[in-house]
Design a protein around this motif. Sequence first.
Motif, PDB file in Angstrom:
ATOM      1  N   ILE A   1       0.853  -1.184   0.000  1.00 45.27           N
ATOM      2  CA  ILE A   1       0.000   0.000   0.000  1.00 45.27           C
ATOM      3  C   ILE A   1       0.892   1.237   0.000  1.00 45.27           C
ATOM      4  O   ILE A   1       1.788   1.363   0.838  1.00 45.27           O
ATOM      5  N   VAL A   2       0.644   2.139  -0.930  1.00 45.27           N
ATOM      6  CA  VAL A   2       1.297   3.447  -0.917  1.00 45.27           C
ATOM      7  C   VAL A   2       0.300   4.434  -0.326  1.00 45.27           C
ATOM      8  O   VAL A   2      -0.725   4.740  -0.938  1.00 45.27           O
ATOM      9  N   MET A   3       0.586   4.925   0.869  1.00 41.99           N
ATOM     10  CA  MET A   3      -0.344   5.793   1.573  1.00 41.99           C
ATOM     11  C   MET A   3      -0.387   7.173   0.922  1.00 41.99           C
ATOM     12  O   MET A   3       0.556   7.601   0.254  1.00 41.99           O
ATOM     13  N   ARG A   4      -1.486   7.859   1.139  1.00 41.63           N
ATOM     14  CA  ARG A   4      -1.592   9.225   0.667  1.00 41.63           C
ATOM     15  C   ARG A   4      -0.559  10.082   1.387  1.00 41.63           C
ATOM     16  O   ARG A   4      -0.423  10.017   2.608  1.00 41.63           O
ATOM     17  N   ARG A   5       0.141  10.878   0.627  1.00 39.96           N
ATOM     18  CA  ARG A   5       1.257  11.645   1.174  1.00 39.96           C
ATOM     19  C   ARG A   5       0.760  12.794   2.060  1.00 39.96           C
ATOM     20  O   ARG A   5      -0.247  13.439   1.772  1.00 39.96           O
ATOM     21  N   GLU A   6       1.500  13.029   3.145  1.00 45.62           N
ATOM     22  CA  GLU A   6       1.211  14.125   4.050  1.00 45.62           C
ATOM     23  C   GLU A   6       2.519  14.606   4.661  1.00 45.62           C
ATOM     24  O   GLU A   6       3.509  13.865   4.694  1.00 45.62           O
ATOM     25  N   PRO A   7       2.564  15.866   5.113  1.00 46.37           N
ATOM     26  CA  PRO A   7       3.811  16.376   5.697  1.00 46.37           C
ATOM     27  C   PRO A   7       4.112  15.728   7.035  1.00 46.37           C
ATOM     28  O   PRO A   7       3.228  15.549   7.873  1.00 46.37           O
ATOM     29  N   VAL A   8       5.357  15.351   7.225  1.00 42.62           N
ATOM     30  CA  VAL A   8       5.825  14.738   8.468  1.00 42.62           C
ATOM     31  C   VAL A   8       7.083  15.487   8.916  1.00 42.62           C
ATOM     32  O   VAL A   8       8.015  15.654   8.121  1.00 42.62           O
ATOM     33  N   THR A   9       7.097  15.903  10.158  1.00 40.60           N
ATOM     34  CA  THR A   9       8.226  16.645  10.709  1.00 40.60           C
ATOM     35  C   THR A   9       9.062  15.727  11.580  1.00 40.60           C
ATOM     36  O   THR A   9       8.525  15.029  12.455  1.00 40.60           O
ATOM     37  N   TYR A  10      10.369  15.742  11.352  1.00 41.93           N
ATOM     38  CA  TYR A  10      11.277  14.931  12.166  1.00 41.93           C
ATOM     39  C   TYR A  10      11.175  15.357  13.626  1.00 41.93           C
ATOM     40  O   TYR A  10      11.224  16.551  13.943  1.00 41.93           O
ATOM     41  N   GLN A  11      11.005  14.385  14.538  1.00 44.26           N
ATOM     42  CA  GLN A  11      10.865  14.565  15.979  1.00 44.26           C
ATOM     43  C   GLN A  11       9.529  15.184  16.377  1.00 44.26           C
ATOM     44  O   GLN A  11       9.321  15.489  17.547  1.00 44.26           O
ATOM     45  N   GLY A  12       8.608  15.365  15.445  1.00 39.58           N
ATOM     46  CA  GLY A  12       7.331  15.987  15.768  1.00 39.58           C
ATOM     47  C   GLY A  12       6.216  14.982  15.951  1.00 39.58           C
ATOM     48  O   GLY A  12       6.353  13.783  15.683  1.00 39.58           O
ATOM     49  N   VAL A  13       5.064  15.500  16.404  1.00 42.18           N
ATOM     50  CA  VAL A  13       3.925  14.628  16.662  1.00 42.18           C
ATOM     51  C   VAL A  13       3.345  14.085  15.365  1.00 42.18           C
ATOM     52  O   VAL A  13       2.634  13.060  15.378  1.00 42.18           O
ATOM     53  N   THR A  14       3.620  14.715  14.228  1.00 42.65           N
ATOM     54  CA  THR A  14       3.101  14.189  12.965  1.00 42.65           C
ATOM     55  C   THR A  14       3.705  12.836  12.618  1.00 42.65           C
ATOM     56  O   THR A  14       3.104  12.080  11.853  1.00 42.65           O
ATOM     57  N   MET A  15       4.862  12.500  13.157  1.00 39.76           N
ATOM     58  CA  MET A  15       5.398  11.155  12.966  1.00 39.76           C
ATOM     59  C   MET A  15       4.504  10.124  13.635  1.00 39.76           C
ATOM     60  O   MET A  15       4.284   9.025  13.101  1.00 39.76           O
ATOM     61  N   ILE A  16       3.962  10.465  14.801  1.00 34.78           N
ATOM     62  CA  ILE A  16       3.042   9.556  15.492  1.00 34.78           C
ATOM     63  C   ILE A  16       1.723   9.452  14.736  1.00 34.78           C
ATOM     64  O   ILE A  16       1.185   8.355  14.532  1.00 34.78           O
ATOM     65  N   LEU A  17       1.191  10.589  14.302  1.00 31.62           N
ATOM     66  CA  LEU A  17      -0.070  10.576  13.562  1.00 31.62           C
ATOM     67  C   LEU A  17       0.068   9.775  12.274  1.00 31.62           C
ATOM     68  O   LEU A  17      -0.842   9.027  11.893  1.00 31.62           O
ATOM     69  N   ASN A  18       1.198   9.920  11.601  1.00 32.74           N
ATOM     70  CA  ASN A  18       1.434   9.155  10.385  1.00 32.74           C
ATOM     71  C   ASN A  18       1.508   7.660  10.666  1.00 32.74           C
ATOM     72  O   ASN A  18       0.978   6.842   9.911  1.00 32.74           O
ATOM     73  N   SER A  19       2.141   7.280  11.774  1.00 33.78           N
ATOM     74  CA  SER A  19       2.228   5.868  12.139  1.00 33.78           C
ATOM     75  C   SER A  19       0.863   5.295  12.497  1.00 33.78           C
ATOM     76  O   SER A  19       0.524   4.170  12.102  1.00 33.78           O
ATOM     77  N   VAL A  20       0.071   6.049  13.241  1.00 27.09           N
ATOM     78  CA  VAL A  20      -1.269   5.573  13.604  1.00 27.09           C
ATOM     79  C   VAL A  20      -2.128   5.378  12.360  1.00 27.09           C
ATOM     80  O   VAL A  20      -2.897   4.408  12.258  1.00 27.09           O
ATOM     81  N   ALA A  21      -2.006   6.288  11.386  1.00 23.96           N
ATOM     82  CA  ALA A  21      -2.748   6.124  10.138  1.00 23.96           C
ATOM     83  C   ALA A  21      -2.324   4.848   9.419  1.00 23.96           C
ATOM     84  O   ALA A  21      -3.168   4.116   8.872  1.00 23.96           O
ATOM     85  N   ALA A  22      -1.019   4.550   9.420  1.00 24.76           N
ATOM     86  CA  ALA A  22      -0.551   3.307   8.795  1.00 24.76           C
ATOM     87  C   ALA A  22      -1.039   2.094   9.567  1.00 24.76           C
ATOM     88  O   ALA A  22      -1.395   1.060   8.961  1.00 24.76           O
ATOM     89  N   PHE A  23      -1.075   2.171  10.903  1.00 20.49           N
ATOM     90  CA  PHE A  23      -1.570   1.050  11.696  1.00 20.49           C
ATOM     91  C   PHE A  23      -3.015   0.732  11.319  1.00 20.49           C
ATOM     92  O   PHE A  23      -3.391  -0.444  11.169  1.00 20.49           O
ATOM     93  N   ARG A  24      -3.829   1.753  11.179  1.00 26.66           N
ATOM     94  CA  ARG A  24      -5.231   1.521  10.848  1.00 26.66           C
ATOM     95  C   ARG A  24      -5.367   0.937   9.446  1.00 26.66           C
ATOM     96  O   ARG A  24      -6.274   0.133   9.189  1.00 26.66           O
ATOM     97  N   GLN A  25      -4.507   1.345   8.540  1.00 30.98           N
ATOM     98  CA  GLN A  25      -4.534   0.753   7.198  1.00 30.98           C
ATOM     99  C   GLN A  25      -4.174  -0.730   7.254  1.00 30.98           C
ATOM    100  O   GLN A  25      -4.830  -1.573   6.639  1.00 30.98           O
ATOM    101  N   LEU A  26      -3.124  -1.050   7.981  1.00 32.10           N
ATOM    102  CA  LEU A  26      -2.641  -2.428   8.009  1.00 32.10           C
ATOM    103  C   LEU A  26      -3.531  -3.338   8.839  1.00 32.10           C
ATOM    104  O   LEU A  26      -3.510  -4.566   8.638  1.00 32.10           O
ATOM    105  N   LEU A  27      -4.297  -2.797   9.770  1.00 33.00           N
ATOM    106  CA  LEU A  27      -5.189  -3.634  10.561  1.00 33.00           C
ATOM    107  C   LEU A  27      -6.289  -4.261   9.721  1.00 33.00           C
ATOM    108  O   LEU A  27      -6.977  -5.179  10.192  1.00 33.00           O
ATOM    109  N   ARG A  28      -6.470  -3.814   8.508  1.00 34.23           N
ATOM    110  CA  ARG A  28      -7.455  -4.428   7.624  1.00 34.23           C
ATOM    111  C   ARG A  28      -6.953  -5.748   7.049  1.00 34.23           C
ATOM    112  O   ARG A  28      -7.715  -6.461   6.394  1.00 34.23           O
ATOM    113  N   ARG A  29      -5.689  -6.058   7.243  1.00 36.08           N
ATOM    114  CA  ARG A  29      -5.099  -7.276   6.689  1.00 36.08           C
ATOM    115  C   ARG A  29      -4.713  -8.226   7.815  1.00 36.08           C
ATOM    116  O   ARG A  29      -4.700  -7.857   8.981  1.00 36.08           O
TER     117      ARG A  29
END
Length: 532
Positions: A213-241
């Motif tokens: 799966i190639v996720m929809r691109r979004e801005p991610v900041t190194y050391q920022g909370v967006t890294m966590i939000l991006n990971s949670v979005a990927a977790f929800r995608q992968l939980l379908r499998r």
Amino acid sequence: ARARALHAQLAGSRAMPLRRAGADAAASHDGSPVRAVLRCGALCAVFAAACVAWSAWLRRGAGSDCARAKRAADREVALDFDDDFYAVEQQRGGAESRLQNTWAAEARASDVGEVRSVAPDRSRLHASTTERCARLASAQSDAQLEEVDLAYFIQVSEANVHLLPRLLRQLYHRNNSYAVHFDSKIPAASVRRVLAETLAQHPYAPQLAENVIVMRREPVTYQGVTMILNSVAAFRQLLRRRWSFLINISAADYPLLSATRQRQLLALGPRDFSFLSFFSKNHWKRFVYRVGRLCLDPALELDARAVAGHQPRNKDEPLHSNHSLISDYVCDDSPCAVEAGDNGESTAVDVGALVWSKTRSPLRAWWNQHACNAEAWMILARPLVHFFATSHFSRRVLALFAHSVSSPEHFWSMIVYNHPYWRERVVNEAFRLVVWRFHNKHSGQHPYNLDDPKHGDPLKFWGAVRSSRRLFARKMTRANNPLMERIDRDLAHSSLADRDGFYQSVVSHFCEAVTSALTRGLVVREVRSAEE
């Protein structure tokens, strides 16, 4: 009189002899009325205590029923986040729909939304783990070994986008699942070029669209909370499998064992145990300022481009489906109209670095949990991934880290360490080689680049890699470097027959770490080791 009447009901025919005895005693001794009053008072006190205990027992039973009902309602709310995924699959019908229904039932049966403190059956798990480790050590062929399905979340930044084709080629297995996210700061032309190269070089290119799966691109900041939000979005995608463990990596990581070997290795341990590398406790104290100082992540800005990026691509695509298959980015060897401007030119979104503030976070004084940190790269069991993605507990902790620096190093570890259920099911080892010190010289804020050309010898860190007994090594900077070639030739496909080989050493280290966690629980060192 009421006490005597109650006593008569309880004692039956013995009440009259007791009354006569009391009257005889009152007639034969001075001060008998006082004794009678004291005796009646004692009986009344016993009766009152019994009534109080009975009413408290009734209230406790009703309260527990209310608490159970509340926890059940909380679980329903916590699991609503995944209902949109399952509902769409149910509408499609067929075998895939039945699988989605099964996974939804498994998620609800796990009760991950409820705070539990039940310790695992360590003796049984220890015996089964020891048996599986002994079976692998004596196996003569791969056909005799058990495997588990894995999921990989790969975060790709502008600095390591060129490393993705080889990484995906080495990690690919048709029964695994993969989610790849490209930072929005990467030009779209670079993304299309890398994906086209991946399809051209991969030996199983036609199968990539099935489980990558190639996720929809979004801005991610190194050391920022967006890294966590991006990971949670990927977790929800992968939980379908369907899979048992999830491994999050960056494109700068490189596997030391093949995908098949990793599937065999993780099948040795319990299915609900996760693997995190906690820093030492003195490290926690030194870096607690990270979670107490206010820091702003500019990638959280919701401009017109960010809002448009979360709209459906066409009317037939459901709103929640914000992903695409890898083949969507390559159309018959020509660039597709994805992430392109009005004139067809490549676009990239650069939101800048974190914005530091001198203000202390007002939420820091409200914390009543241990502030700890660990490596952001982990191996997570499926129940814990579901908990991260859906539970109220993880959302509340995420709110605390919305404006702090290095959130990925603190968020995941604080949930695991402070939650009574997951703390009992974690191994303090993530099996990642990160070189911070080499020849008694510290690397500084960032670890050493294992293939950095400025070191002169491209195999300078080969000895550290060969003796690491880990699954991944980081960080890599150059594609197809000599260190990667040496790893693929000597380590990735090491034989089971070689009892002193790299694979057997990794298996030994894995079994030692798991059995130690089952025997002693989570143990975090007070000071750093020489390896750290």
